[in-house]
Design a protein around this motif. Sequence first.
Motif, PDB file in Angstrom:
ATOM      1  N   ALA A 124       0.819  -1.288   0.108  1.00  0.00           N
ATOM      2  CA  ALA A 124       0.074  -0.050   0.234  1.00  0.00           C
ATOM      3  C   ALA A 124       0.937   1.446  -0.121  1.00  0.00           C
ATOM      4  CB  ALA A 124      -0.989  -0.079   1.315  1.00  0.00           C
ATOM      5  N   LYS A 125       1.879   1.225   0.840  1.00  0.00           N
ATOM      6  CA  LYS A 125       2.900   2.612   0.862  1.00  0.00           C
ATOM      7  C   LYS A 125       3.517   2.731  -0.459  1.00  0.00           C
ATOM      8  CE  LYS A 125       2.656   4.228   4.919  1.00  0.00           C
ATOM      9  NZ  LYS A 125       2.045   5.591   5.058  1.00  0.00           N
ATOM     10  N   GLU A 126       3.929   1.602  -1.191  1.00  0.00           N
ATOM     11  CA  GLU A 126       4.451   1.646  -2.425  1.00  0.00           C
ATOM     12  C   GLU A 126       3.487   2.113  -3.421  1.00  0.00           C
ATOM     13  OE1 GLU A 126       6.031  -2.086  -2.983  1.00  0.00           O
ATOM     14  OE2 GLU A 126       7.948  -1.918  -1.998  1.00  0.00           O
ATOM     15  N   ASN A 127       2.324   1.680  -3.518  1.00  0.00           N
ATOM     16  CA  ASN A 127       1.272   2.406  -4.246  1.00  0.00           C
ATOM     17  C   ASN A 127       1.186   3.833  -4.411  1.00  0.00           C
ATOM     18  OD1 ASN A 127       1.083  -0.188  -5.613  1.00  0.00           O
ATOM     19  ND2 ASN A 127      -0.522  -0.840  -4.223  1.00  0.00           N
ATOM     20  N   ALA A 128       1.149   4.217  -2.782  1.00  0.00           N
ATOM     21  CA  ALA A 128       0.964   5.593  -2.738  1.00  0.00           C
ATOM     22  C   ALA A 128       1.963   6.381  -2.922  1.00  0.00           C
ATOM     23  CB  ALA A 128       0.683   5.704  -1.233  1.00  0.00           C
ATOM     24  N   LEU A 129       3.079   5.837  -2.888  1.00  0.00           N
ATOM     25  CA  LEU A 129       4.215   6.569  -3.262  1.00  0.00           C
ATOM     26  C   LEU A 129       4.347   6.752  -4.699  1.00  0.00           C
ATOM     27  CD1 LEU A 129       7.253   7.561  -2.759  1.00  0.00           C
ATOM     28  CD2 LEU A 129       7.963   5.342  -2.664  1.00  0.00           C
ATOM     29  N   GLU A 130       3.896   5.785  -5.416  1.00  0.00           N
ATOM     30  CA  GLU A 130       3.712   5.835  -7.037  1.00  0.00           C
ATOM     31  C   GLU A 130       2.985   6.917  -7.351  1.00  0.00           C
ATOM     32  OE1 GLU A 130       5.120   4.944 -10.543  1.00  0.00           O
ATOM     33  OE2 GLU A 130       5.982   3.985  -8.831  1.00  0.00           O
ATOM     34  N   SER A 131       1.865   7.017  -6.722  1.00  0.00           N
ATOM     35  CA  SER A 131       0.858   7.829  -7.174  1.00  0.00           C
ATOM     36  C   SER A 131       1.112   9.335  -6.719  1.00  0.00           C
ATOM     37  CB  SER A 131      -0.544   7.822  -6.250  1.00  0.00           C
ATOM     38  OG  SER A 131      -0.906   6.635  -6.523  1.00  0.00           O
ATOM     39  N   LYS A 132       1.946   9.589  -5.648  1.00  0.00           N
ATOM     40  CA  LYS A 132       2.446  10.921  -5.354  1.00  0.00           C
ATOM     41  C   LYS A 132       3.671  11.129  -6.166  1.00  0.00           C
ATOM     42  CE  LYS A 132       1.411  10.462  -0.444  1.00  0.00           C
ATOM     43  NZ  LYS A 132       2.097  10.207   0.841  1.00  0.00           N
ATOM     44  N   ARG A 133       4.437  10.286  -6.802  1.00  0.00           N
ATOM     45  CA  ARG A 133       5.258  10.479  -7.799  1.00  0.00           C
ATOM     46  C   ARG A 133       4.794  11.212  -9.151  1.00  0.00           C
ATOM     47  NH1 ARG A 133       9.610   5.515  -6.937  1.00  0.00           N
ATOM     48  NH2 ARG A 133      10.847   6.267  -4.896  1.00  0.00           N
ATOM     49  N   ASP A 134       3.661  10.444  -9.573  1.00  0.00           N
ATOM     50  CA  ASP A 134       2.867  10.605 -10.605  1.00  0.00           C
ATOM     51  C   ASP A 134       2.413  12.143 -10.485  1.00  0.00           C
ATOM     52  OD1 ASP A 134       3.421   8.408 -11.709  1.00  0.00           O
ATOM     53  OD2 ASP A 134       1.392   7.465 -11.018  1.00  0.00           O
ATOM     54  N   LYS A 135       1.899  12.558  -9.158  1.00  0.00           N
ATOM     55  CA  LYS A 135       1.442  13.950  -8.813  1.00  0.00           C
ATOM     56  C   LYS A 135       2.741  14.810  -9.158  1.00  0.00           C
ATOM     57  CE  LYS A 135      -0.964  16.546  -5.604  1.00  0.00           C
ATOM     58  NZ  LYS A 135      -1.702  16.716  -3.969  1.00  0.00           N
ATOM     59  N   VAL A 136       3.688  14.625  -8.731  1.00  0.00           N
ATOM     60  CA  VAL A 136       5.157  15.260  -8.529  1.00  0.00           C
ATOM     61  C   VAL A 136       5.275  15.787 -10.070  1.00  0.00           C
ATOM     62  CG1 VAL A 136       7.459  15.413  -8.425  1.00  0.00           C
ATOM     63  CG2 VAL A 136       5.945  14.932  -6.627  1.00  0.00           C
ATOM     64  N   ASN A 137       5.187  14.683 -10.841  1.00  0.00           N
ATOM     65  CA  ASN A 137       5.629  14.927 -12.452  1.00  0.00           C
ATOM     66  C   ASN A 137       4.391  15.788 -12.998  1.00  0.00           C
ATOM     67  OD1 ASN A 137       7.496  13.101 -12.314  1.00  0.00           O
ATOM     68  ND2 ASN A 137       6.521  11.259 -12.699  1.00  0.00           N
ATOM     69  N   ALA A 138       3.165  15.481 -12.643  1.00  0.00           N
ATOM     70  CA  ALA A 138       2.257  16.396 -13.416  1.00  0.00           C
ATOM     71  C   ALA A 138       2.077  17.940 -12.742  1.00  0.00           C
ATOM     72  CB  ALA A 138       0.691  15.712 -12.810  1.00  0.00           C
ATOM     73  N   LEU A 139       2.517  18.016 -11.510  1.00  0.00           N
ATOM     74  CA  LEU A 139       2.904  19.312 -11.272  1.00  0.00           C
ATOM     75  C   LEU A 139       3.887  19.927 -11.871  1.00  0.00           C
ATOM     76  CD1 LEU A 139       2.050  19.110  -7.449  1.00  0.00           C
ATOM     77  CD2 LEU A 139       0.783  20.288  -9.225  1.00  0.00           C
ATOM     78  N   ARG A 140       4.997  18.929 -11.860  1.00  0.00           N
ATOM     79  CA  ARG A 140       6.128  19.405 -12.953  1.00  0.00           C
ATOM     80  C   ARG A 140       5.643  20.068 -14.259  1.00  0.00           C
ATOM     81  NH1 ARG A 140      10.191  15.100 -14.170  1.00  0.00           N
ATOM     82  NH2 ARG A 140       8.319  14.843 -15.678  1.00  0.00           N
ATOM     83  N   ASP A 141       4.887  19.248 -15.147  1.00  0.00           N
ATOM     84  CA  ASP A 141       4.620  19.353 -16.203  1.00  0.00           C
ATOM     85  C   ASP A 141       3.642  20.737 -16.290  1.00  0.00           C
ATOM     86  OD1 ASP A 141       5.706  17.272 -17.244  1.00  0.00           O
ATOM     87  OD2 ASP A 141       4.002  15.980 -17.185  1.00  0.00           O
ATOM     88  N   GLN A 142       2.759  20.707 -15.117  1.00  0.00           N
ATOM     89  CA  GLN A 142       2.025  21.928 -15.134  1.00  0.00           C
ATOM     90  C   GLN A 142       2.810  23.335 -14.819  1.00  0.00           C
ATOM     91  OE1 GLN A 142      -0.716  21.792 -11.997  1.00  0.00           O
ATOM     92  NE2 GLN A 142      -1.786  23.873 -12.114  1.00  0.00           N
ATOM     93  N   ILE A 143       3.887  23.115 -14.091  1.00  0.00           N
ATOM     94  CA  ILE A 143       4.949  24.498 -13.953  1.00  0.00           C
ATOM     95  C   ILE A 143       5.277  24.824 -15.385  1.00  0.00           C
ATOM     96  CG2 ILE A 143       7.015  25.212 -12.864  1.00  0.00           C
ATOM     97  CD1 ILE A 143       5.982  23.491 -10.395  1.00  0.00           C
ATOM     98  N   ILE A 144       5.797  23.743 -16.011  1.00  0.00           N
ATOM     99  CA  ILE A 144       6.400  24.041 -17.377  1.00  0.00           C
ATOM    100  C   ILE A 144       5.517  24.830 -18.300  1.00  0.00           C
ATOM    101  CG2 ILE A 144       7.523  23.008 -19.513  1.00  0.00           C
ATOM    102  CD1 ILE A 144       8.709  20.716 -17.661  1.00  0.00           C
TER     103      ILE A 144
END
Length: 452
Positions: A124-144
């Motif tokens: 569960a922690k690994e899945n949550a971590l993967e989702s948070k990493r996806d969110k980080v990537n989405a926010l990075r694309d949004q900033i760009i």
Amino acid sequence: MLNLSSISIKKRVKEDELYTLKTLKTPDAGKVLAKWLLGFMALFVICLFLPWQQNIRGEGKVTALTPENRPQTVESAIAGRINEWKVMEGEYVEKGDTILTLSEIKDKYFDPKLLERLSEQLTAKENALESKRDKVNALRDQIIALKEAMDVKLNQAKNKFLQAKLKLTSDSVDFQAEKVRYANFENQYERNKVLYEAGNIALTKFQDIESKLQESKMKLVSAENKFLQSKAEVINAKINIAGVTAEYQDKINKAESDRNATLSEVYESEAEIAKLKNEIANMQIRSQQYYLQAPQSGYIVQALKAGIGETIKEGEPVVSIIPESLDKAVELYVKAMDIPLISKGRQVRVEFDGWPALQFSGWPSVSVGTFGGVVKVIDRVNTKNGKFRILVTPDPNDEEWPEQVRLGSGAKGWIMLDDVPLWYEIWRQLNGFPPSLYENQTEQPEEKKNEK
């Protein structure tokens, strides 16, 4: 009798019949005793010059040369309750054999599916971590994307600002031209007004000139309005540039703040995952500790804990095991005054307890039941009661030590030194002097060189 006269009475008088002469005669037993005493004295004097090998006496016990082969206690790495004994005292065990099994006594580890539940938490922690990493990537694309949009908007605002400046310049020129034209019409009106009042021109022409003046004034006002409007547009375009920068910078800062917060959550999730992995690894290792195994091959000599259901603590000894050692040695304790005379490689005669022996310390060649040894280790500090310990190993050039000798058996030893006359050894013992040591000066440097 002096027998001075030539006339002898020995033939006339029998000595056996005269009691006085019989008692004055030396007995034959006395003569024999005197001869024996003289013989023993001569033999004793001769023996005083016989060679005697000096030695240093020490007592100790049989041990193993390497520490891993010495008797040891097997300790439990975890606290638990004894479930079942797998061995008996005196039984031989191989390395890795199970000695006993334990059960858990801490409530933290009572759950039989604890490893499974920890694995589910880790997933569960690994899945949550993967989702948070996806969110980080989405926010990075949004900033760009926001930065690119800000650049586009800034370029548009700058173009509008440039257009407003150009229009302001054009309107300013038109305004100045209208001002000049109005001034000309005004001068023309003043001149024609004077001519009209003088009656030199007709009223119709004067009114036509007045109409042109009003028309020029209207154009001047219109040009001034356009100029002021263009000026306001330039100001607004400049303000628009700052507004676009502020608007998009606010959006970018908010997205970066969300991204940093999400990164913080990512790092916290990674720390929690590492902690869970550590806990799972500890549990896997702990589950293996429920089986107390023999660290090496040997014999179980004593069970320090007994019974089923008895509780043991962490690090508490459970059984004693003695390895089947092949590198037997004897540890002897010698006095501090004798330790400078001992060097590595010295010959030693060893007598084991329970092994019949007749030892002549000064004449080792006539000893019976002793075994040869060689000094292997000399401790650099005293061990107990001011004595120093030395380790003696079997002499490869002498008779092998008996297999029946076990670790811990008592032993006596004589470290052999140099030969001296017997009278010197007696004199030394009576005076309590230490043994004399005459080193071979040609061999000593070579021996020290080999030691280095």
